[in-house]
Design a protein around this motif. Structure first.
Motif, PDB file in Angstrom:
ATOM      1  N   ALA A 169       3.716  -4.213   7.117  1.00 50.78           N
ATOM      2  CA  ALA A 169       4.381  -3.786   5.878  1.00 50.78           C
ATOM      3  C   ALA A 169       5.344  -2.645   6.155  1.00 50.78           C
ATOM      4  CB  ALA A 169       3.349  -3.353   4.842  1.00 50.78           C
ATOM      5  N   ARG A 170       6.444  -2.625   5.451  1.00 54.68           N
ATOM      6  CA  ARG A 170       7.402  -1.521   5.517  1.00 54.68           C
ATOM      7  C   ARG A 170       7.413  -0.803   4.173  1.00 54.68           C
ATOM      8  NH1 ARG A 170       6.758  -3.463   9.844  1.00 54.68           N
ATOM      9  NH2 ARG A 170       8.311  -4.398  11.212  1.00 54.68           N
ATOM     10  N   THR A 171       7.854   0.418   4.155  1.00 48.46           N
ATOM     11  CA  THR A 171       8.005   1.159   2.908  1.00 48.46           C
ATOM     12  C   THR A 171       9.465   1.063   2.472  1.00 48.46           C
ATOM     13  OG1 THR A 171       6.275   2.691   3.583  1.00 48.46           O
ATOM     14  CG2 THR A 171       7.701   3.385   1.787  1.00 48.46           C
ATOM     15  N   LYS A 218       2.077  -1.446  -4.890  1.00 45.80           N
ATOM     16  CA  LYS A 218       2.621  -2.710  -4.360  1.00 45.80           C
ATOM     17  C   LYS A 218       3.899  -2.444  -3.578  1.00 45.80           C
ATOM     18  CE  LYS A 218       2.644  -7.198  -3.952  1.00 45.80           C
ATOM     19  NZ  LYS A 218       2.911  -8.073  -5.114  1.00 45.80           N
ATOM     20  N   GLN A 219       4.725  -1.505  -4.028  1.00 49.85           N
ATOM     21  CA  GLN A 219       5.961  -1.201  -3.321  1.00 49.85           C
ATOM     22  C   GLN A 219       5.677  -0.591  -1.952  1.00 49.85           C
ATOM     23  OE1 GLN A 219       8.306   2.068  -4.760  1.00 49.85           O
ATOM     24  NE2 GLN A 219      10.183   1.327  -3.792  1.00 49.85           N
ATOM     25  N   GLU A 221       2.605  -0.391  -0.174  1.00 51.10           N
ATOM     26  CA  GLU A 221       1.670  -1.067   0.720  1.00 51.10           C
ATOM     27  C   GLU A 221       1.858  -2.573   0.809  1.00 51.10           C
ATOM     28  OE1 GLU A 221      -0.466   0.049   2.946  1.00 51.10           O
ATOM     29  OE2 GLU A 221       0.273   2.053   2.507  1.00 51.10           O
ATOM     30  N   GLY A 222       2.650  -3.135  -0.085  1.00 48.81           N
ATOM     31  CA  GLY A 222       2.899  -4.566  -0.016  1.00 48.81           C
ATOM     32  C   GLY A 222       1.737  -5.420  -0.456  1.00 48.81           C
ATOM     33  N   MET A 223       0.755  -4.854  -1.110  1.00 49.43           N
ATOM     34  CA  MET A 223      -0.405  -5.594  -1.608  1.00 49.43           C
ATOM     35  C   MET A 223      -0.991  -4.841  -2.791  1.00 49.43           C
ATOM     36  SD  MET A 223      -3.565  -4.704   0.992  1.00 49.43           S
ATOM     37  CE  MET A 223      -2.952  -5.714   2.320  1.00 49.43           C
TER      38      MET A 223
END
Length: 284
Positions: A169-171, A218-219, A221-223
């Motif tokens: 995941a990217r920030t 969600k933004q 950590e992508g989950m």
């Protein structure tokens, strides 16, 4: 006769599990007694650090990262950092140093700075369930001398490739305020992974509305939050499966509604049941 000065007890226990020209692997366990930021430390070589038990905060300048079992931390050569332990219980991590040329070959160019030796742009990246399983298998196999150096080196390279690849995941431009809010939520989840939180309960503890917290998490950590907590629970199971703990008791301790719920979630994440994974770890 005067009293002798007390000998200070080291804050770390370190086991060298592998040391070859390709990679070195160390199991580092910290008692986590210091709640405030430590004195500045500096790594002599770039390491990838995979926390597998407990949680701590790593500070580089004004930036911070939550170090838990859902992330890999990059400790860059020559870069100063500090560590603090907001929760009791200490922590443990698998620390991996790769040959510099191999690290450059494995890491996507976008992740690295134009430095020599190689250094990462981000101090923390999220890893997936497969990488968590590789950390556990590698650690168990090396601790019990169940793997030869050639196979261990292959596992290390697979773990590094998996952790630095496209699944990471990217920030995407999160503000510092959003990042700190998410960090507070991650620390709260790590403080009691077995607790059956509600979204409103988490939001009340960390500040912000449930909607804002959901969007921010969600933004960054992508989950969603529930998935993040589930991965923390399952990573804790990976750490404990080597012991003789009863699986039904483990499921209850980790907050699952039943052994079957635990087994199904574990199999979906790692491709094996808990008992199957225990067998693989024991005989690898």
């Amino acid at each position: 006769m005067g009293q002798s000065a007390a000998i200070p007890v080291p804050a770390f226990d370190v086991d060298v599990l592998l040391d070859t020209a390709v990679a070195s692997v160390r199991d580092v366990r910290c008692r986590g007694e210091c709640r405030h930021r430590s004195a500045e430390e500096c790594a002599s070589a770039t390491h990838l650090v995979f926390p597998y038990r407990g949680v701590y905060l790593r500070h580089v300048g004004s930036a911070q990262a939550v170090a838990d079992a859902n992330h890999v931390l990059s400790f860059n050569a020559g870069e100063g950092y500090r560590v603090s332990h907001p929760l009791e219980g200490g922590d443990a991590s698998l620390s991996i140093r790769l040959d510099e040329a191999l690290l450059r070959e494995l890491a996507p160019p976008a992740l690295l700075r134009d430095d020599a030796p190689p250094a990462f742009r981000h101090q923390a990246l999220r890893i997936d369930a497969r990488a968590q399983a590789l950390v556990a298998l590698l650690r168990h196999a090396l601790h019990h001398d169940r793997v030869e150096p050639l196979e261990a080196e292959g596992l290390v390279l697979t773990l590094a490739s998996r952790s630095l690849g496209p699944r990471t995941a990217r920030t995407p431009g999160a503000t510092r305020a959003r990042q700190r809010l998410v960090d507070r939520a991650k620390l709260l989840l790590a403080s009691d992974p077995a607790r059956r939180w509600t979204l409103a309960g988490i939001a009340a503890q960390v500040g912000g509305s449930p909607v804002y917290l959901t969007q921010a998490f969600k933004q960054v950590e992508g989950m969603p939050l529930y998935r993040y907590q589930l991965q923390l629970r399952l990573a804790r199971a990976l750490d404990l499966l080597e012991s003789d703990i009863d699986l039904s008791a483990l499921a209850q301790d980790l907050g699952f509604s039943s052994h079957s719920h635990f087994a199904a979630a574990f199999r979906q994440a790692y491709g094996r049941t808990p008992s199957g994974f225990r067998g693989v770890a024991a005989h690898r």
